[in-house]
Scaffold this motif. Structure first.
Motif, mmCIF file in Angstrom:
data_model
loop_
_atom_site.group_PDB
_atom_site.id
_atom_site.type_symbol
_atom_site.label_atom_id
_atom_site.label_comp_id
_atom_site.label_asym_id
_atom_site.label_seq_id
_atom_site.Cartn_x
_atom_site.Cartn_y
_atom_site.Cartn_z
ATOM 1 N N GLY A 65 0.767 -1.290 -0.021
ATOM 2 C CA GLY A 65 -0.066 0.059 0.015
ATOM 3 C C GLY A 65 0.805 1.142 -0.056
ATOM 4 N N THR A 66 1.877 1.240 -0.896
ATOM 5 C CA THR A 66 2.695 2.534 -1.436
ATOM 6 C C THR A 66 3.964 2.434 -0.280
ATOM 7 N N LEU A 67 4.194 1.706 0.536
ATOM 8 C CA LEU A 67 5.142 1.297 1.531
ATOM 9 C C LEU A 67 6.353 1.109 0.802
ATOM 10 N N SER A 68 6.415 0.143 -0.210
ATOM 11 C CA SER A 68 7.701 -0.130 -0.956
ATOM 12 C C SER A 68 8.085 1.068 -1.744
ATOM 13 N N GLU A 69 7.386 1.739 -2.361
ATOM 14 C CA GLU A 69 7.784 3.204 -3.187
ATOM 15 C C GLU A 69 8.632 3.997 -2.183
ATOM 16 N N LYS A 70 8.058 4.243 -0.746
ATOM 17 C CA LYS A 70 8.408 5.260 -0.031
ATOM 18 C C LYS A 70 9.967 4.569 0.313
ATOM 19 N N MET A 71 10.063 3.422 0.655
ATOM 20 C CA MET A 71 11.103 2.907 1.355
ATOM 21 C C MET A 71 12.190 2.631 0.259
ATOM 22 N N LEU A 72 11.728 2.522 -0.989
ATOM 23 C CA LEU A 72 12.911 2.223 -2.077
ATOM 24 C C LEU A 72 13.178 3.879 -2.483
ATOM 25 N N GLY A 73 12.495 4.871 -2.283
ATOM 26 C CA GLY A 73 12.771 6.490 -2.659
ATOM 27 C C GLY A 73 14.118 6.503 -1.429
ATOM 28 N N LYS A 74 13.680 6.455 -0.241
ATOM 29 C CA LYS A 74 14.630 6.592 0.991
ATOM 30 C C LYS A 74 16.007 6.064 0.482
ATOM 31 N N GLY A 75 15.995 4.707 -0.049
ATOM 32 C CA GLY A 75 17.038 3.864 -0.267
ATOM 33 C C GLY A 75 17.891 4.587 -1.453
ATOM 34 N N LEU A 76 17.078 5.363 -2.262
ATOM 35 C CA LEU A 76 18.066 5.467 -3.622
ATOM 36 C C LEU A 76 18.380 6.974 -3.294
ATOM 37 N N LYS A 77 17.728 7.840 -2.432
ATOM 38 C CA LYS A 77 18.338 8.989 -2.158
ATOM 39 C C LYS A 77 19.539 8.922 -1.092
ATOM 40 N N ALA A 78 19.536 8.108 -0.331
ATOM 41 C CA ALA A 78 20.936 7.804 0.471
ATOM 42 C C ALA A 78 21.957 7.390 -0.337
ATOM 43 N N LEU A 79 21.742 6.923 -1.657
ATOM 44 C CA LEU A 79 22.797 6.352 -2.288
ATOM 45 C C LEU A 79 23.804 7.553 -2.670
ATOM 46 N N ASP A 80 23.040 8.863 -2.837
ATOM 47 C CA ASP A 80 23.744 10.162 -3.073
ATOM 48 C C ASP A 80 24.642 9.906 -4.377
ATOM 49 N N VAL A 81 23.986 9.207 -5.349
ATOM 50 C CA VAL A 81 24.863 9.333 -6.582
ATOM 51 C C VAL A 81 24.167 9.726 -7.914
ATOM 52 N N PRO A 82 24.497 10.200 -8.985
ATOM 53 C CA PRO A 82 23.798 10.731 -9.952
ATOM 54 C C PRO A 82 22.678 9.801 -10.377
ATOM 55 N N ARG A 83 21.567 10.440 -10.910
ATOM 56 C CA ARG A 83 20.256 9.696 -11.143
ATOM 57 C C ARG A 83 20.548 8.655 -12.405
ATOM 58 N N SER A 84 21.285 9.108 -13.059
ATOM 59 C CA SER A 84 21.563 8.392 -14.343
ATOM 60 C C SER A 84 22.154 7.091 -13.934
ATOM 61 N N GLU A 85 22.807 6.638 -12.773
ATOM 62 C CA GLU A 85 23.566 5.524 -12.396
ATOM 63 C C GLU A 85 22.604 4.455 -12.129
ATOM 64 N N TYR A 86 21.447 4.661 -11.813
ATOM 65 C CA TYR A 86 20.422 3.633 -11.740
ATOM 66 C C TYR A 86 19.138 3.604 -12.351
ATOM 67 N N ILE A 87 18.389 2.623 -12.645
ATOM 68 C CA ILE A 87 17.211 2.323 -13.392
ATOM 69 C C ILE A 87 16.080 2.018 -12.435
ATOM 70 N N VAL A 88 15.030 2.956 -12.617
ATOM 71 C CA VAL A 88 13.815 2.767 -11.442
ATOM 72 C C VAL A 88 12.529 2.235 -12.404
ATOM 73 N N SER A 89 12.023 1.139 -12.141
ATOM 74 C CA SER A 89 10.209 0.848 -12.730
ATOM 75 C C SER A 89 9.699 1.183 -11.606
ATOM 76 N N THR A 90 8.363 1.709 -11.839
ATOM 77 C CA THR A 90 7.087 1.493 -11.060
ATOM 78 C C THR A 90 5.991 1.300 -11.825
ATOM 79 N N LYS A 91 4.693 1.206 -11.247
ATOM 80 C CA LYS A 91 3.733 0.554 -12.027
ATOM 81 C C LYS A 91 2.541 1.553 -11.795
ATOM 82 N N CYS A 92 1.587 1.422 -12.407
ATOM 83 C CA CYS A 92 0.234 1.916 -12.396
ATOM 84 C C CYS A 92 -0.919 1.219 -12.593
ATOM 85 N N GLY A 93 -2.241 1.389 -12.087
ATOM 86 C CA GLY A 93 -3.321 0.575 -12.454
ATOM 87 C C GLY A 93 -3.637 -0.281 -11.456
#
Ligand code: NAD
Length: 323
Positions: A65-93
């Protein structure tokens, strides 16, 4: 130590120009869907995955119920690397509240996802589990709406996901070429079910990127077994349990064998494994490296295949009857 791990193999994802690591990080466990995961463990798992060469992370607003996106967001932000260094997919519907593939809902959905992920764009936006909606709506309304989100720069590429394999041909045969870049299939390329194989020539001919998820069959091919909600039949569950017990008796790990099986097919660009701890990340990356260096354990694999033979390619119903 980072130096002890060679980088994971990168594989081309269809004609997107993206190169995904052979092992992808499935973030559904970060939504605590396989048991409680602390924020500390979630952030540490993402950090370790990236450090060991995993560059692809998959989530959905549905997971926890949205928790995974929030946790992943925190994890990616903590990497502190340029955005182009990782690939992210999410979903809709697909949401905790139910399914809605309308243009209005998916257009709102991406903004909500980007806020939770703390990102300006995702690399791939998938229509999530389309067999639960009208496939004609997906063709005529959802995909054109996602096309507009692509033009607006909110997603770079578009995908569709679901369990029954026939949904992919139904939709891909009806949309304009180039409007869907990737598909995400799950539970159809693991030791107990390899039916995705039959679809690979078709997908390759259309230059569609192929993401295969759930190499451990959503927990069936683990020592501790699947979560309570797992939809497999009792027969399939007990055959997998017997296969896990056989491996254990030999001093082997069913999860490692299962992941190596899925990774062996290089037509599959990335294998998404759900991971919830640094230990699982390290085990799974080590399994990929061991495969690259020594190949598969063919003896144990054929014993496990024999145990699973009576339930081979057995699946479960998913979605609504399409008219
Ligand atoms: P999976 O087969 O990857 O199994 C995940 C389970 O295995 C979790 O309980 C995890 O903690 C455990 N595990 C992982 N590594 C392990 C190890 N080394 N030893 C023992 N246990 C281990 O199933 P999944 O998580 O459902 O699928 C992977 C990802 O694929 C998901 O997180 C999600 O991102 C994606 N996915 C998408 C769809 C869809 O779009 N419809 C469906 C299924 C999965």
């Amino acid at each position: 130590m980072a130096a002890s791990y060679p980088k994971l193999q990168l594989r081309k994802l269809g004609n997107t120009g993206l190169k995904t690591s052979s092992v992808g990080f499935g973030a559904s466990p970060l939504g605590s869907v396989f048991g409680l995961v602390s924020e500390e463990d979630a952030v540490a798992s993402v950090r370790e995955a990236f450090r060991l060469g995993i560059n692809f992370f998959d989530t959905s607003p549905y997971y926890g119920g949205t928790l995974s996106e929030k946790m992943l967001g925190k994890g990616l932000k903590a990497l502190d690397v340029p955005r182009s260094e990782y690939i992210v997919s999410t979903k809709c519907g697909r949401y905790a509240e139910g399914f809605d593939f309308s243009a209005e809902r998916v257009t709102r959905s991406i903004d909500e996802s980007l806020a939770r992920l703390q990102l300006d764009y995702v690399d791939i936006l998938h229509c999530h589990d389309i067999e639960f909606g009208s496939l004609d709506q997906v063709v005529n309304e959802t995909i054109p709406a996602l096309q507009k989100l692509k033009e607006a720069g909110k997603t770079r590429f578009i995908g569709i996901t679901g369990l029954p394999l026939e949904i992919f041909t139904y939709v891909l045969d009806r949309v304009p070429p180039g409007s869907i870049d990737v598909i995400l299939s799950y539970c159809h390329y693991s030791i107990n079910d390899s039916t995705l194989l039959d679809l690979l020539p078709y997908l390759k001919s259309k230059e569609i990127g192929i993401i295969s998820a759930s190499p451990l069959a959503m927990g069936l091919l683990t020592d501790y077994g699947p979560p309570e909600w797992h939809p497999a039949s009792p027969e399939l569950k007990s055959a997998c349990q017997a296969a896990a017990a056989h491996c254990k008796k030999k001093g082997k790990h069913i999860s490692k064998l299962a992941l190596q099986y899925s990774l062996s097919n290089k037509d599959i660009s990335t294998v998404l494994v759900g991971m919830n701890s640094v230990r699982q990340v390290e085990e799974n990356v080590a399994a990929a490296e061991e495969l690259a260096t020594f190949g598969r354990d063919e003896e144990t694999l054929s014993e496990v295949e024999a145990i699973l033979h009576p339930v081979k390619n057995q699946t479960w119903p998913s979605g609504i009857q399409q008219s």
